[in-house]
Design a protein around this motif. Sequence first.
Motif, PDB file in Angstrom:
ATOM      1  N   ARG A 107       0.896  -1.314   0.130  1.00  0.00           N
ATOM      2  CA  ARG A 107       0.014  -0.005  -0.153  1.00  0.00           C
ATOM      3  C   ARG A 107       0.942   1.420  -0.248  1.00  0.00           C
ATOM      4  O   ARG A 107       1.904   1.355   0.656  1.00  0.00           O
ATOM      5  CB  ARG A 107      -1.071   0.142   1.207  1.00  0.00           C
ATOM      6  CG  ARG A 107      -1.956  -0.960   1.265  1.00  0.00           C
ATOM      7  CD  ARG A 107      -2.900  -1.246   2.654  1.00  0.00           C
ATOM      8  NE  ARG A 107      -3.651   0.196   2.747  1.00  0.00           N
ATOM      9  CZ  ARG A 107      -4.652   0.119   2.483  1.00  0.00           C
ATOM     10  NH1 ARG A 107      -5.478  -0.910   1.830  1.00  0.00           N
ATOM     11  NH2 ARG A 107      -5.402   1.307   2.840  1.00  0.00           N
ATOM     12  N   ARG A 108       0.380   2.191  -0.888  1.00  0.00           N
ATOM     13  CA  ARG A 108       1.242   3.561  -0.653  1.00  0.00           C
ATOM     14  C   ARG A 108       0.673   4.402   0.448  1.00  0.00           C
ATOM     15  O   ARG A 108      -0.124   4.035   0.854  1.00  0.00           O
ATOM     16  CB  ARG A 108       0.942   4.100  -1.952  1.00  0.00           C
ATOM     17  CG  ARG A 108       1.332   3.719  -3.468  1.00  0.00           C
ATOM     18  CD  ARG A 108       1.275   4.377  -4.399  1.00  0.00           C
ATOM     19  NE  ARG A 108       0.025   5.360  -4.598  1.00  0.00           N
ATOM     20  CZ  ARG A 108      -1.013   5.246  -5.223  1.00  0.00           C
ATOM     21  NH1 ARG A 108      -1.277   3.969  -5.910  1.00  0.00           N
ATOM     22  NH2 ARG A 108      -2.202   6.041  -5.308  1.00  0.00           N
ATOM     23  N   SER A 109       1.619   5.259   0.524  1.00  0.00           N
ATOM     24  CA  SER A 109       1.302   6.042   1.945  1.00  0.00           C
ATOM     25  C   SER A 109       0.192   7.044   1.592  1.00  0.00           C
ATOM     26  O   SER A 109      -0.734   7.293   2.677  1.00  0.00           O
ATOM     27  CB  SER A 109       2.494   6.927   2.183  1.00  0.00           C
ATOM     28  OG  SER A 109       2.927   7.517   1.109  1.00  0.00           O
ATOM     29  N   SER A 110      -0.032   7.233   0.431  1.00  0.00           N
ATOM     30  CA  SER A 110      -1.234   8.229   0.045  1.00  0.00           C
ATOM     31  C   SER A 110      -2.551   7.454   0.232  1.00  0.00           C
ATOM     32  O   SER A 110      -3.513   8.200   0.688  1.00  0.00           O
ATOM     33  CB  SER A 110      -1.189   8.808  -1.457  1.00  0.00           C
ATOM     34  OG  SER A 110      -1.214   7.539  -2.242  1.00  0.00           O
ATOM     35  N   LEU A 170      -2.940   5.599   2.942  1.00  0.00           N
ATOM     36  CA  LEU A 170      -3.239   5.628   4.583  1.00  0.00           C
ATOM     37  C   LEU A 170      -3.313   7.195   4.993  1.00  0.00           C
ATOM     38  O   LEU A 170      -4.168   7.218   5.790  1.00  0.00           O
ATOM     39  CB  LEU A 170      -1.766   5.062   5.283  1.00  0.00           C
ATOM     40  CG  LEU A 170      -1.466   3.740   4.834  1.00  0.00           C
ATOM     41  CD1 LEU A 170      -0.028   3.389   5.231  1.00  0.00           C
ATOM     42  CD2 LEU A 170      -2.528   2.645   5.153  1.00  0.00           C
ATOM     43  N   ALA A 171      -2.836   8.216   4.310  1.00  0.00           N
ATOM     44  CA  ALA A 171      -2.819   9.410   4.777  1.00  0.00           C
ATOM     45  C   ALA A 171      -4.174  10.185   4.368  1.00  0.00           C
ATOM     46  O   ALA A 171      -4.651   9.884   3.293  1.00  0.00           O
ATOM     47  CB  ALA A 171      -1.558  10.283   4.236  1.00  0.00           C
ATOM     48  N   LYS A 172      -4.784  10.949   5.426  1.00  0.00           N
ATOM     49  CA  LYS A 172      -6.058  11.472   4.909  1.00  0.00           C
ATOM     50  C   LYS A 172      -5.914  12.904   4.462  1.00  0.00           C
ATOM     51  O   LYS A 172      -6.755  13.555   3.872  1.00  0.00           O
ATOM     52  CB  LYS A 172      -6.954  11.405   6.195  1.00  0.00           C
ATOM     53  CG  LYS A 172      -7.394   9.842   6.552  1.00  0.00           C
ATOM     54  CD  LYS A 172      -8.416   9.979   7.746  1.00  0.00           C
ATOM     55  CE  LYS A 172      -9.127   8.626   8.103  1.00  0.00           C
ATOM     56  NZ  LYS A 172      -8.334   7.783   8.795  1.00  0.00           N
ATOM     57  N   VAL A 173      -4.735  13.439   5.160  1.00  0.00           N
ATOM     58  CA  VAL A 173      -4.508  14.935   4.795  1.00  0.00           C
ATOM     59  C   VAL A 173      -3.207  15.338   4.249  1.00  0.00           C
ATOM     60  O   VAL A 173      -2.304  14.576   4.719  1.00  0.00           O
ATOM     61  CB  VAL A 173      -4.852  15.826   6.155  1.00  0.00           C
ATOM     62  CG1 VAL A 173      -4.409  17.152   6.177  1.00  0.00           C
ATOM     63  CG2 VAL A 173      -6.110  15.584   6.754  1.00  0.00           C
ATOM     64  N   ALA A 174      -3.419  16.160   3.360  1.00  0.00           N
ATOM     65  CA  ALA A 174      -1.924  16.545   2.610  1.00  0.00           C
ATOM     66  C   ALA A 174      -1.762  18.001   2.942  1.00  0.00           C
ATOM     67  O   ALA A 174      -2.955  18.886   3.136  1.00  0.00           O
ATOM     68  CB  ALA A 174      -1.983  16.299   1.185  1.00  0.00           C
ATOM     69  N   VAL A 175      -0.591  18.418   3.114  1.00  0.00           N
ATOM     70  CA  VAL A 175      -0.405  19.832   3.270  1.00  0.00           C
ATOM     71  C   VAL A 175       0.318  20.085   1.717  1.00  0.00           C
ATOM     72  O   VAL A 175       1.193  19.542   1.515  1.00  0.00           O
ATOM     73  CB  VAL A 175       0.443  20.265   4.301  1.00  0.00           C
ATOM     74  CG1 VAL A 175       2.002  19.721   4.439  1.00  0.00           C
ATOM     75  CG2 VAL A 175       0.640  21.624   4.619  1.00  0.00           C
TER      76      VAL A 175
END
Length: 168
Positions: free
Chosen positions: A1-4, A6-11
């Motif tokens: 799985r890519r980290s994107s 898992l991540a919900k928020v980007a800056v």
Amino acid sequence: RRSSDLAKVAVVVRIRGIANVPPKAKKVLQLLRLRQLNNGVFLRVNKATMHMLRMVDPFIAYGYPNLKSVKELLYKRGHGRINKQRIPITDNSVIEQVLGKHGIICIEDLIHEIFTCGPNFKAANNFLYPFKLSAPLGGFKKKKLHHNDGGSAGNNEHRINALIRRMN
């Protein structure tokens, strides 16, 4: 799985100016509220926003912030929208006035909502003005090159935290 996944928020931080920006990319940057160099915003990560980020890859640096980065940005550079005015978040009454109806009454609630991408993320993020960051201490690696080529543009994933530290 890519980290994107898992991540919900980007800056997202704008790292290129206004010269030679194609019309479609310019429109996407406006939609992201990144009208100025070194402006930063939080963004919910989903398929639509990732496509938007891909379109403006050469003009932005983005990644997935940790809690410390979110906290530092909000405490130091946080400004809220109150009656269409940019008001610094100096005390919790500023936040409660606008976001109280969503159950967000203090800056820690706001940080939690943004970091976890909670149910009121959109309201909380709309309340926040884009962060006006400084140019990074020590400069960008290479502004024009993509991150994969040793530059700063594009998806920096978790390395964005170091960039934010230098810009805050």
